[in-house]
Enzyme design. Structure first.
Site, PDB file in Angstrom:
ATOM      1  N   SER A 173     -10.443  -1.472   6.164  1.00 62.19           N
ATOM      2  CA  SER A 173      -9.675  -1.160   4.964  1.00 62.19           C
ATOM      3  C   SER A 173      -8.931  -2.323   4.330  1.00 62.19           C
ATOM      4  O   SER A 173      -8.548  -2.248   3.167  1.00 62.19           O
ATOM      5  CB  SER A 173      -8.671  -0.047   5.272  1.00 62.19           C
ATOM      6  OG  SER A 173      -9.329   1.181   5.388  1.00 62.19           O
TER       7      SER A 173
ATOM      8  N   SER B 242      -9.943   1.124   2.467  1.00 63.64           N
ATOM      9  CA  SER B 242      -9.001   1.952   1.765  1.00 63.64           C
ATOM     10  C   SER B 242      -7.934   1.178   0.999  1.00 63.64           C
ATOM     11  O   SER B 242      -7.227   1.766   0.201  1.00 63.64           O
ATOM     12  CB  SER B 242      -8.302   2.862   2.767  1.00 63.64           C
ATOM     13  OG  SER B 242      -7.485   2.110   3.638  1.00 63.64           O
TER      14      SER B 242
ATOM     15  N   LYS C  98       0.860  -1.184   0.000  1.00 64.91           N
ATOM     16  CA  LYS C  98       0.000   0.000   0.000  1.00 64.91           C
ATOM     17  C   LYS C  98       0.896   1.233   0.000  1.00 64.91           C
ATOM     18  O   LYS C  98       1.903   1.272   0.728  1.00 64.91           O
ATOM     19  CB  LYS C  98      -0.890  -0.037   1.246  1.00 64.91           C
ATOM     20  CG  LYS C  98      -2.080   0.904   1.227  1.00 64.91           C
ATOM     21  CD  LYS C  98      -3.020   0.580   2.379  1.00 64.91           C
ATOM     22  CE  LYS C  98      -4.200   1.514   2.483  1.00 64.91           C
ATOM     23  NZ  LYS C  98      -5.138   1.104   3.542  1.00 64.91           N
TER      24      LYS C  98
END
Lengths: 586, 586
Positions: free
Chosen positions: A257, A233, A158
């Site tokens: 997320s 997310s 990420k």
């Protein structure tokens, strides 16, 4: 990309400033251009072939296209075998015997990543030169030798996690000049164990949407239905893994997320108990916030790969040697279950927002299959409907209010300071998040009282559910629907409840998908009257916004929760589930 | 008791209210009378003998008397052997063979506790009927059988931890009618393992003094020198164990509250890494506060007993089954040290407050002895003076400010609400605490930034000290002096620094005591100019307040700190220290 979402509304939000933002637009363009340049430098012919073969961006936005459908036209059969067929252990075996080089493995995944870039827009930044250089180093090792348990395994990270020498934005425009001095601890550990980090995946503005949309690269798409949201997310990571662009996606989760994008992409994902995987050396708005603690966790295509990651990261990577915040618990082996009967509480609805029909059907069908048990192992599953025991609607309102208020308890001062310098447009779900619990600044005293409410719930969960009902696990929806329309995932409760309490969970595909015919709300459906239900299922005019055809290809992936720090037991149970469900590697 | 300190000053503090308080005075009197009644009911002759033999309270306050000196006049030789000579394991052995009954053991310790009540005022509440009844139950077990690893072992518990059916005040007058529905989790566990909780020990008002003084039972005295403070906030527990009134004292620590009284009483005490021992079901002003997390830890007369407690509590008590906040780390065995050389950083001064001469001498003499190592084990100790590496005075000011501000960051709203209903007098060290960092309410944002400072220090400690200097442990003072005058322990830094960073430590006696001749500050002593140094060593007129004769019998117990969650390694190292120092069981 055509997905750039930089748009200001008629009335500006406090931090919005079109003039300031105009200065950042060329920097955004250069950032995106660098990605293209890397792809072209890697393989210009392949890039051009992608441009030629793949539908235009608008088509992905308007039709329910699936990312994986395009790989056969673009990759060689050897590359397809690498990205589609070989699991993590097979990739290691084939590299050990030199049947495959790390360079071949990494190159195939880079190609799939470039395809994913077009189909899902999952990647913020490529690390192609670094990845190829690392692969070449690995290939110098003699046959029979591996650099570590992740030798040559392409892992995406990420973007919010630092990568040495590279810009880390955490999707805040004003950090486009923020160059990291060091990689995140977890990236460093994985690289030391042989992994190749080849891409950094997208996250939404503020990293606080259950969607993935930012002002730097725009919107990320769902890999199974490009009209849908990939969740968030960690939508980039999930889209990436589900597009077979990386073997493992490193993601993070403070309210859903990791799990929500995992579920929307039909993957396996774990939200471990906090402080097992290091989040050190990253960028977020969560600095110093500890009422609800974020985790990092892997997204994977099989429960075995997820398990392998946890085992090797924790037991061979020794993250505690680098990050003093972590708890030095080894990862226990997950192959054996001592118990003969596993008692599983089932939560069909949390009494605050009613799940879509596919979710309810998914739970029912899954339970029906699992109820048969595993006779050859003398293991059976007993399901307990939690409806008579769960919190009622009023209590859930209070709990959810505590939950979301804790995300914004400082009046968003940290987040707003990270948005202000660029003046970037505030996206709809950013505003939704900033207004959580009213979005006002609370006193430290109020924060403490909310913490205390949280702590009471944590104890009650153990006593009332796990102990009094003698439960081993709790099975529940991951989200109210099988994936979601872009910018429509408003309700966090099914996942964020477990962040609040910090009980570990794993999400797993059930093999059930949205059925356009079956999965309509019945005419007689009684909806709840609370604001969360209304915001989820009704438009501003009060009309039902749910249309079953919107969710075509939407997968039902459920969430299994265990006792704190019993992460391994959850994984062990899902391994047994899979023996019955036979969903297979995604 | 004559120690009641209920006194209002000329100007009332915001929460003080003499009228309100007057209504509580009979309740306080009844609370104290109940203690006397229990003692008389237990053994009226013994109570009368204590009244006859022991000096009057005023004498304990004005002369440096030692608690243990009075036991021989009051206990039988068998009772003396039980409380003075037999360690925990011997007491178990003798009960197993029925050489001693649990009733004999418990009765002997109750007698010593009654003596301690007179000499140190260590006990807030006796549990004599409960203890004798539990002992009688234990005695029903056949020879050769024990109820658990703490069978018949008298353990005192800090009063703030609930005891079922009994009042829990946490030394707040307004809680004198607060009857606990359940015992604290740790008490429940210990009782299930055979322990006998016979007394609940004193803590100061707000539990936030490094002294032990409250408006319910008054002031607790140091067991080695009754003119001195026993430290705090677990001064009752330490005075109790050092008076041989319990084998283990359960205490708690958020800024030094276990370690400082342990050191002042020349005992062993551990501040484990947080979330190992349960604090569930207790009363304090710390509800929902998690910037600096309290711990519970044992006070013991030998490192072996401390180790035994941790081992059996954690490994046999399984506190995680009751308290979901805990980390399920077992207690590792502490008998072997793999390394041949242990490298220990030595902090003579933290550069903010200069330790008294005895502390410096204690460190020097201890290091001199330990430097010889343990040749028969091929284990040696290497000492590294941390002076060139430690934070300078200015940096320490900032760190200490972060540290103490975090204790009062809500503007003391919780604490003040717990003081207000009774209007009780605010004691001097309560005011000192309430004014920490200015005592003002900070915003959640400021709280987060202080947390972030704390987190940076936590990482820096690992990287700069443990890793870069290749240290195994850090040796430092526990406090600036060997014990302290009542209401004079202002500076928390030597212990609270480690609460802030959450690194575990154990304090241990060195065998060094205040030497009235040797331990004068030299004429040439250069004191620092900061407010903490001035408050510690100078009176309001700027004159040096330190007189070496004040600290007669004051012991030097030092603090050894290890890496997070390496509590066992610290204990293992101190076991080796003791082989050289030969301080013996206290």
């Amino acid at each position: 990309m055509s997905l750039s979402s930089a748009k200001f509304g008629a009335t500006l939000y406090a931090t919005e400033n079109p003039e300031k933002f105009a200065k950042w637009e060329p920097i955004i363009a250069a950032y995106n251009q660098e990605l293209v340049d890397q792809c072209v430098a890697f393989d210009k012919a392949f890039w051009n072939k992608c441009l030629e073969v793949l539908p235009v961006q608008e088509k992905f936005d308007s039709e329910p296209l699936a990312s994986l459908d395009y790989l056969p036209q673009l990759l060689t059969s050897e590359e397809l075998a690498i990205v589609n067929e070989y699991d993590l252990k097979t990739l290691l075996d084939k590299q050990k015997t030199k049947e495959l080089t790390a360079t071949q493995v990494v190159s195939a995944f880079i190609k799939a990543s470039i395809v994913s870039h077009f189909t899902t827009n999952s990647i913020m930044q490529f690390l192609i030169p670094e990845a190829l250089s690392k692969a070449a180093e690995l290939d110098k090792l003699p046959k029979g030798q591996l650099a570590g348990p992740f030798h040559g395994i392409p892992i995406s990270s990420k973007e919010q996690m630092n990568y040495k020498g590279k810009v880390t934005t955490a999707s805040y425009v004003q950090y486009l000049d923020n160059i990291a001095a060091e990689s995140s601890v977890t990236v460093q550990i994985l690289e030391s164990l042989g992994a190749v980090i080849h891409s950094r995946t997208s996250q939404p503005q503020t990293i606080m949407h259950l969607d993935t949309w930012n002002n730097i690269i725009g919107r990320t798409r769902n890999p199974l239905n490009s009209k849908l949201s990939p969740g968030g997310s960690s939508g980039g990571g999930a889209a990436d893994v589900a597009s077979h662009s990386s073997v493992i996606g490193l993601s993070s989760d403070i309210g859903g997320s990791t799990r929500l994008p995992g579920a929307f992409a039909n993957l396996y994902a774990i939200r471990p108990t906090t402080k097992r995987i290091s989040l050190m050396n990253g960028l977020s708005g969560g600095k110093g916030q500890e009422s609800i603690v974020a985790i990092q966790g892997p997204l994977a295509r099989s429960i075995e790969e997820l398990d392998y990651f946890m085992d090797n990261y924790l037991n061979k990577g020794s993250p505690c040697n680098y990050d003093p915040n972590l708890v030095p618990l080894p990862w226990r082996q997950t192959d054996k279950i001592e118990k003969k009967v596993l008692r599983i509480g089932v939560l069909y609805t949390d009494n605050l927002v009613t799940p879509a029909p596919a979710i309810t059907r998914g739970i029912q069908e899954t339970i029906a299959k699992l109820s048969a048990g595993l006779p050859e192992e003398e293991l059976s599953f007993e399901f307990v409907d939690l409806a008579p025991y769960w919190y009622d609607e009023e209590t859930m309102k209070t709990i959810y209010n505590t939950n979301v208020t804790l995300y914004t308890v400082d009046g968003n001062k940290v987040q707003l300071s990270m948005l202000k310098e660029s003046g970037e447009p505030i996206l709809p779900l950013t505003r939704h998040f900033l207004e959580f619990g009213g979005g006002e600044e609370h006193s430290v005293y109020e924060n403490k009282m909310l913490n205390y409410h949280r702590d009471s719930l944590k104890v009650e969960m153990l006593e009332k559910f796990y102990k009094n009902l003698n439960l081993d696990f709790i099975l529940s929806p991951t989200y109210v629907a099988p994936a979601e329309l872009p910018a429509n995932s408003f309700y966090w409760g099914y996942t964020s409840f477990w962040n609040l309490l910090d009980y570990p969970n794993v999400i797993f595909p059930t093999g059930v998908y949205q059925d356009v015919e079956k999965d309509k709300f019945p005419e007689t459906q009684k909806f709840l009257q609370n604001v969360y239900e209304k915001k989820t299922w009704f438009d501003d005019n009060g009309s039902l916004r749910y249309k079953s055809e919107d969710y075509v290809n939407g997968p039902v992936a459920l969430q299994l929760t265990g006792k704190r720090y019993c992460d391994e037991d959850v994984v062990a149970c899902i391994k047994k589930f899979e023996k019955i469900l036979k969903v297979g590697r995604r």
